[in-house]
Design a protein around this motif. Sequence first.
Motif, PDB file in Angstrom:
ATOM      1  N   VAL A  78       0.861  -1.195   0.000  1.00  0.00           N
ATOM      2  CA  VAL A  78       0.000   0.000   0.000  1.00  0.00           C
ATOM      3  C   VAL A  78       0.894   1.241   0.000  1.00  0.00           C
ATOM      4  O   VAL A  78       1.946   1.236   0.641  1.00  0.00           O
ATOM      5  CB  VAL A  78      -0.890  -0.003   1.258  1.00  0.00           C
ATOM      6  CG1 VAL A  78      -1.774   1.245   1.303  1.00  0.00           C
ATOM      7  CG2 VAL A  78      -1.745  -1.255   1.294  1.00  0.00           C
ATOM      8  N   TRP A  79       0.451   2.211  -0.735  1.00  0.00           N
ATOM      9  CA  TRP A  79       1.248   3.446  -0.759  1.00  0.00           C
ATOM     10  C   TRP A  79       0.329   4.660  -0.740  1.00  0.00           C
ATOM     11  O   TRP A  79      -0.868   4.548  -1.036  1.00  0.00           O
ATOM     12  CB  TRP A  79       2.172   3.493  -1.970  1.00  0.00           C
ATOM     13  CG  TRP A  79       1.472   3.293  -3.313  1.00  0.00           C
ATOM     14  CD1 TRP A  79       1.294   2.120  -3.938  1.00  0.00           C
ATOM     15  CD2 TRP A  79       0.860   4.297  -4.125  1.00  0.00           C
ATOM     16  NE1 TRP A  79       0.623   2.278  -5.111  1.00  0.00           N
ATOM     17  CE2 TRP A  79       0.345   3.650  -5.256  1.00  0.00           C
ATOM     18  CE3 TRP A  79       0.693   5.693  -4.026  1.00  0.00           C
ATOM     19  CZ2 TRP A  79      -0.325   4.307  -6.273  1.00  0.00           C
ATOM     20  CZ3 TRP A  79       0.035   6.343  -5.057  1.00  0.00           C
ATOM     21  CH2 TRP A  79      -0.463   5.646  -6.161  1.00  0.00           C
ATOM     22  N   GLU A  80       0.932   5.762  -0.361  1.00  0.00           N
ATOM     23  CA  GLU A  80       0.167   7.014  -0.345  1.00  0.00           C
ATOM     24  C   GLU A  80       1.099   8.115  -0.830  1.00  0.00           C
ATOM     25  O   GLU A  80       2.251   8.182  -0.416  1.00  0.00           O
ATOM     26  CB  GLU A  80      -0.291   7.315   1.088  1.00  0.00           C
ATOM     27  CG  GLU A  80      -1.142   8.548   1.173  1.00  0.00           C
ATOM     28  CD  GLU A  80      -1.592   8.782   2.592  1.00  0.00           C
ATOM     29  OE1 GLU A  80      -1.989   7.823   3.266  1.00  0.00           O
ATOM     30  OE2 GLU A  80      -1.512   9.943   3.030  1.00  0.00           O
ATOM     31  N   ARG A 121      -4.165  13.822  -2.157  1.00  0.00           N
ATOM     32  CA  ARG A 121      -3.226  12.698  -2.186  1.00  0.00           C
ATOM     33  C   ARG A 121      -3.795  11.566  -3.044  1.00  0.00           C
ATOM     34  O   ARG A 121      -4.994  11.561  -3.338  1.00  0.00           O
ATOM     35  CB  ARG A 121      -2.951  12.207  -0.767  1.00  0.00           C
ATOM     36  CG  ARG A 121      -4.172  11.730  -0.007  1.00  0.00           C
ATOM     37  CD  ARG A 121      -3.822  11.272   1.384  1.00  0.00           C
ATOM     38  NE  ARG A 121      -3.458  12.368   2.252  1.00  0.00           N
ATOM     39  CZ  ARG A 121      -4.344  13.110   2.941  1.00  0.00           C
ATOM     40  NH1 ARG A 121      -5.642  12.877   2.844  1.00  0.00           N
ATOM     41  NH2 ARG A 121      -3.952  14.086   3.722  1.00  0.00           N
ATOM     42  N   VAL A 122      -2.895  10.656  -3.366  1.00  0.00           N
ATOM     43  CA  VAL A 122      -3.324   9.425  -4.055  1.00  0.00           C
ATOM     44  C   VAL A 122      -2.997   8.279  -3.120  1.00  0.00           C
ATOM     45  O   VAL A 122      -1.904   8.240  -2.550  1.00  0.00           O
ATOM     46  CB  VAL A 122      -2.550   9.180  -5.374  1.00  0.00           C
ATOM     47  CG1 VAL A 122      -3.291   8.178  -6.250  1.00  0.00           C
ATOM     48  CG2 VAL A 122      -2.295  10.454  -6.114  1.00  0.00           C
ATOM     49  N   ILE A 123      -3.953   7.399  -2.927  1.00  0.00           N
ATOM     50  CA  ILE A 123      -3.692   6.215  -2.120  1.00  0.00           C
ATOM     51  C   ILE A 123      -3.885   5.003  -3.024  1.00  0.00           C
ATOM     52  O   ILE A 123      -4.875   4.929  -3.769  1.00  0.00           O
ATOM     53  CB  ILE A 123      -4.651   6.141  -0.919  1.00  0.00           C
ATOM     54  CG1 ILE A 123      -4.425   7.397  -0.058  1.00  0.00           C
ATOM     55  CG2 ILE A 123      -4.402   4.877  -0.095  1.00  0.00           C
ATOM     56  CD1 ILE A 123      -5.370   7.533   1.083  1.00  0.00           C
ATOM     57  N   GLY A 124      -2.918   4.128  -2.986  1.00  0.00           N
ATOM     58  CA  GLY A 124      -3.042   3.017  -3.924  1.00  0.00           C
ATOM     59  C   GLY A 124      -2.376   1.734  -3.446  1.00  0.00           C
ATOM     60  O   GLY A 124      -1.779   1.663  -2.376  1.00  0.00           O
ATOM     61  N   THR A 125      -2.499   0.756  -4.305  1.00  0.00           N
ATOM     62  CA  THR A 125      -1.880  -0.550  -4.025  1.00  0.00           C
ATOM     63  C   THR A 125      -0.876  -0.849  -5.132  1.00  0.00           C
ATOM     64  O   THR A 125      -1.053  -0.427  -6.280  1.00  0.00           O
ATOM     65  CB  THR A 125      -2.925  -1.672  -4.027  1.00  0.00           C
ATOM     66  OG1 THR A 125      -3.630  -1.615  -5.249  1.00  0.00           O
ATOM     67  CG2 THR A 125      -3.860  -1.574  -2.859  1.00  0.00           C
ATOM     68  N   LEU A 126       0.135  -1.592  -4.763  1.00  0.00           N
ATOM     69  CA  LEU A 126       1.172  -1.977  -5.712  1.00  0.00           C
ATOM     70  C   LEU A 126       1.282  -3.501  -5.625  1.00  0.00           C
ATOM     71  O   LEU A 126       1.351  -4.064  -4.539  1.00  0.00           O
ATOM     72  CB  LEU A 126       2.460  -1.289  -5.276  1.00  0.00           C
ATOM     73  CG  LEU A 126       3.703  -1.458  -6.098  1.00  0.00           C
ATOM     74  CD1 LEU A 126       4.516  -0.170  -6.025  1.00  0.00           C
ATOM     75  CD2 LEU A 126       4.522  -2.612  -5.589  1.00  0.00           C
TER      76      LEU A 126
END
Length: 784
Positions: A112-114, A203-208
């Motif tokens: 997970v990243w932000e 912000r962008v919150i996402g998964t990798l």
Amino acid sequence: MRTVNCYDTFRRKVAVYLADVQHHMSFGQRVFAAVVLSFAMAETIVSAMGLLLIGRITPDYLITGGVASIIVATLIVAGVLQLEKKTHRFSAEMKKSEQRLNFALGVAKMGVWELDLNSRRAYLSPDIYRILGIACISTDLADFKRLIHDQDAGLVFTALDKALAEQTPYVAEYRVCLPDGRTCWIEDRGEFQLDEATGKPLRVIGTLWDITARKLAEEELRLAALVYQNSNEAMTVTDTDNRIIAINPAFSEMTGYSAEEVIGRTPKILSSGGQDSEFFRAMWRSLNATGKWQGEIWNRRKNGEKYVEWLTINTIYAEDGSVHRRVALFSDITKRKEADTLIWTQANYDLLTGLPNRRLFIDRLEQEIKKAQRDNAGIALLFIALDKFKEVNDALGHQKGDELLVQVAERIQCCVRASDTLARLGGDEFTVILRELSNTGDIAPVTQGLITRLGEYFQLGKDRAYISASIGVTVYPEDGTSSDILLQNAYQAMYAAKQSGRNGFRFFTAAMQETAQLRTRLLNDLRQALQRSEFQLYYQPIVCLSSGVIHKAEALLRWKHPEYGFISPSVFISVAEDSGLIHDIGDWVFKEAAQQVKQWRERYHRDFQVSVNKSPAQFSGGKVAHRHWSDHLEMLGLPGQSIVIEITEGLLLNVDGGLKDKLLPFKNSGVQVAIDDFGTGYSSLAYLNKLDIDFLKIDQSFTRNLSPGSTDSALCEAIVVMAHKLGQLVIAEGVETEEQRALLVQMGCDYGQGYLFSKPLPVRELEVFLAANQSALASDGLTA
Ligand code: C2E
Ligand code: MG
Ligand code: MG
């Protein structure tokens, strides 16, 4: 406010909560504080009430306040304890949940990243470090960018900018270069969180997600599909009911059927009827037992054309072991088969006659031997060699010669059973295997029939040709049990038939084998005879019949074998011819004779002449030493007239085949030509005139039977008259009696040669003979 998903939000809150808890008091501290606080509060309240109601603080109030405080504190403690318990349970659950989540992320290779859009700083979850194989990375976005594969960095940020501009979810697949040198495929997804007030993305919150395995699988699939689509081999995939569920373009190209026409059908649609049901039963037996089958199969295209394919079937099984699919691969091998057949035919059949050649013949003979062994039966092998075929070939040309061979093959075929094998070994040699022979007495009639039939004339266009055949016969198992031995026997018997006058047949005998062995021995010894100086020339005088003068002699070759003594030229000349040694031997004879005639010209008569026999084999092949011979005479200072070349009658047929050209250098240098053994060979009188012939030598078989009024006498006389008319002189060979000499003189024959005058003699003896002849003539008043 838009959220990435509830899970992410929840996870963030949990993280904050856990951070708070870490800074909180311990459980005991929290209980003690609550008790003290609540006691103090209760005491304060009761004291305040006392002051308020009675204006002072009495012990009753204090006690009441204390009791109330204890009750309140107890209630508060109970409440705090309850709350703590709940909080603790919740916290433990959250921890477990977090662990589960981390575990799941780890298993899924997901992180997970932000990304804070203002600061351009990024938060990366520990899973991401694991995926990327790095210990730590700064929160600076530029640092992360450096990890992305050069070719993909652009697309990542383009996708991010596009999503930002369009306010759509961000999705990108790209490669990152791991520190250990590997490349890892990443699927990256994210959503924007907007500022509630301004609506601007914060912000962008996402998964990798590590999708390397999936990518590799996709690549393999893509490659497989490429192979499938572009393969030259046709493919079908069938289901458990053997119904076609997929084909590739090569299938349509090869069979003419489109996918729509075959999907749902069985491969029987291609059936040509070229294989019987047993063939297919065997195929299915193999498929059911091993899951595989491979082989050739004749099928039919949509347009009805039959073709042969090389088919490979493999089975794909389901997990429970049942058949899931069968994959068939096949290629059209019709052209290759045709080419193979052609090569096989060329390798095994004679192109001219269409008969089996030597190779196939040997194969058949071996099969027949095995069969005869099994059945306890007999076989006869006939070796047929045509007589005088070369003469026909030379006289009428190779095309007519070929035509004759074809007719010979047809005639032989008609004389034997269809089940007998006829083959052409090469040239004018044929063989026949007479199989299932119950009685050897049957062989002779068949063989005689062949000789009679082949003795009849052959019509070759406008020309007629006469040949005959010499046949050798050998019988299995009496004479031999192997193909080599039988063939060798039959050849030896044929050779014996030729030797005994041709146009006949001979059965193989052990004596023939001895003769053949002797020939082999002679051949070996003959190779060294020249070097060992084992040859010698004898000379037989040729007498002028009218005067008795001797100005001519024939050089006759003798071989003094170290073991067998003198060997007749009639034995070894044929061996020398067969081996090609005749060229070197003939050369030696010529030079030796030339040397001799030079001496005799000086000593006896300036016109002395020596005849040299020249075998037909010396006129074929490249090593013809004519020019060299003329030069040799010149070198010795001899005129051409000092030598006569004796050639056989059969050679006359070669006039158009180059004999004239070959004789020309001799004729130009004055060398004379005699036809030896005249009357025995196959010749056309017309050729006598075409060549510039000087002498005819009547064969001794005519001279032998000379008697007044005999046929041979008439023949000899006719030859003499004809020769004189053509300007040729006549020499009679084999004159043994005075009567023969007298008759020859009477008919005007010019010269005589034979035992009556002298046998062939070595040089010294001939010189004695010549001296005696000279003095006899002198005493008779004649000059030599
Ligand atoms: P040819 O050229 O016809 O020679 C005559 C043969 O008859 C000789 O046999 C000779 O010895 C034999 N002869 C001569 N007079 C009489 C007679 O009165 N009665 C009988 N019964 N025979 C007589 P020879 O020497 O054995 O030669 C046989 C053949 O071998 C020759 O026949 C010739 O064709 C060949 N030949 C001999 N020398 C040479 C040679 O140097 N080169 C080649 N290519 N052939 C040779
Ligand atoms: Mg001769
Ligand atoms: Mg002769």
